[in-house]
Design a protein around this motif. Structure first.
Motif, short mmCIF file in Angstrom:
data_model
loop_
_atom_site.label_atom_id
_atom_site.label_comp_id
_atom_site.label_asym_id
_atom_site.label_seq_id
_atom_site.Cartn_x
_atom_site.Cartn_y
_atom_site.Cartn_z
N ARG A 296 -40.12 -3.51 -16.54
CA ARG A 296 -38.96 -2.95 -17.24
C ARG A 296 -38.16 -2.13 -16.25
O ARG A 296 -38.71 -1.32 -15.52
N THR A 297 -36.87 -2.35 -16.24
CA THR A 297 -35.96 -1.57 -15.41
C THR A 297 -35.22 -0.61 -16.34
O THR A 297 -34.69 -1.02 -17.35
N PHE A 298 -35.21 0.66 -15.98
CA PHE A 298 -34.52 1.62 -16.82
C PHE A 298 -34.08 2.81 -15.98
O PHE A 298 -34.52 3.02 -14.87
N GLY A 299 -33.18 3.58 -16.54
CA GLY A 299 -32.69 4.76 -15.85
C GLY A 299 -31.73 5.50 -16.75
O GLY A 299 -31.54 5.13 -17.91
N GLY A 300 -31.11 6.52 -16.21
CA GLY A 300 -30.18 7.30 -17.02
C GLY A 300 -30.90 7.92 -18.20
O GLY A 300 -31.90 8.59 -18.05
N ASN A 301 -30.41 7.64 -19.40
CA ASN A 301 -31.01 8.19 -20.62
C ASN A 301 -32.06 7.27 -21.23
O ASN A 301 -32.63 7.58 -22.27
N ALA A 302 -32.30 6.13 -20.61
CA ALA A 302 -33.28 5.17 -21.15
C ALA A 302 -34.70 5.64 -20.83
O ALA A 302 -34.91 6.46 -19.95
N ALA B 109 -39.11 4.27 -20.79
CA ALA B 109 -39.95 3.10 -20.54
C ALA B 109 -40.32 2.34 -21.80
O ALA B 109 -40.89 1.26 -21.72
N GLY B 110 -39.98 2.84 -22.97
CA GLY B 110 -40.37 2.20 -24.22
C GLY B 110 -39.37 1.22 -24.79
O GLY B 110 -39.49 0.83 -25.93
N GLY B 111 -38.40 0.79 -24.02
CA GLY B 111 -37.38 -0.12 -24.54
C GLY B 111 -37.89 -1.51 -24.81
O GLY B 111 -39.02 -1.86 -24.47
N GLY B 112 -37.05 -2.33 -25.43
CA GLY B 112 -37.47 -3.64 -25.87
C GLY B 112 -37.19 -4.79 -24.91
O GLY B 112 -37.56 -5.91 -25.19
#
Length: 90
Positions: free
Chosen positions: A53-59, A61-64
């Motif tokens: 999973r790639t995330f950053g900012g306000n995201a 690690a639990g995204g879909g």
């Protein structure tokens, strides 16, 4: 759909041989529009899958959304997972 049938044409994925199609989840219209031609399948894995999973900012690690390929660099992550950054005007 039979495991690994490969009958999805332009909508085939790299993990088709590791999943089986199950009853299609009813997604919100806004989410459906994020898929090419609003086409999506609901699948269940039959083999172990490692996802990234790639995330950053306000995201968090639990995204879909996830991918089966690790990002090599920040720019690759943006291009490969169709992430866009917000441009602020000053």
């Amino acid at each position: 759909m039979e495991k690994g049938s490969g009958s999805y044409g332009e909508y085939s994925t790299k993990i088709d041989s590791k999943v089986i199609e199950v009853e299609k989840a009813d997604l919100q219209d806004g989410l459906k529009k994020t898929y090419t031609d609003n086409y999506y399948r609901t699948v269940e894995s039959v083999d172990k899958l490692k996802v990234y999973r790639t995330f950053g900012g306000n995201a968090d690690a639990g995204g879909g959304f996830a991918t089966t390929e690790p990002a090599v660099s920040r720019i690759d992550a943006k291009m490969d997972t169709a992430l866009f950054t917000r441009v602020e005007k000053f």
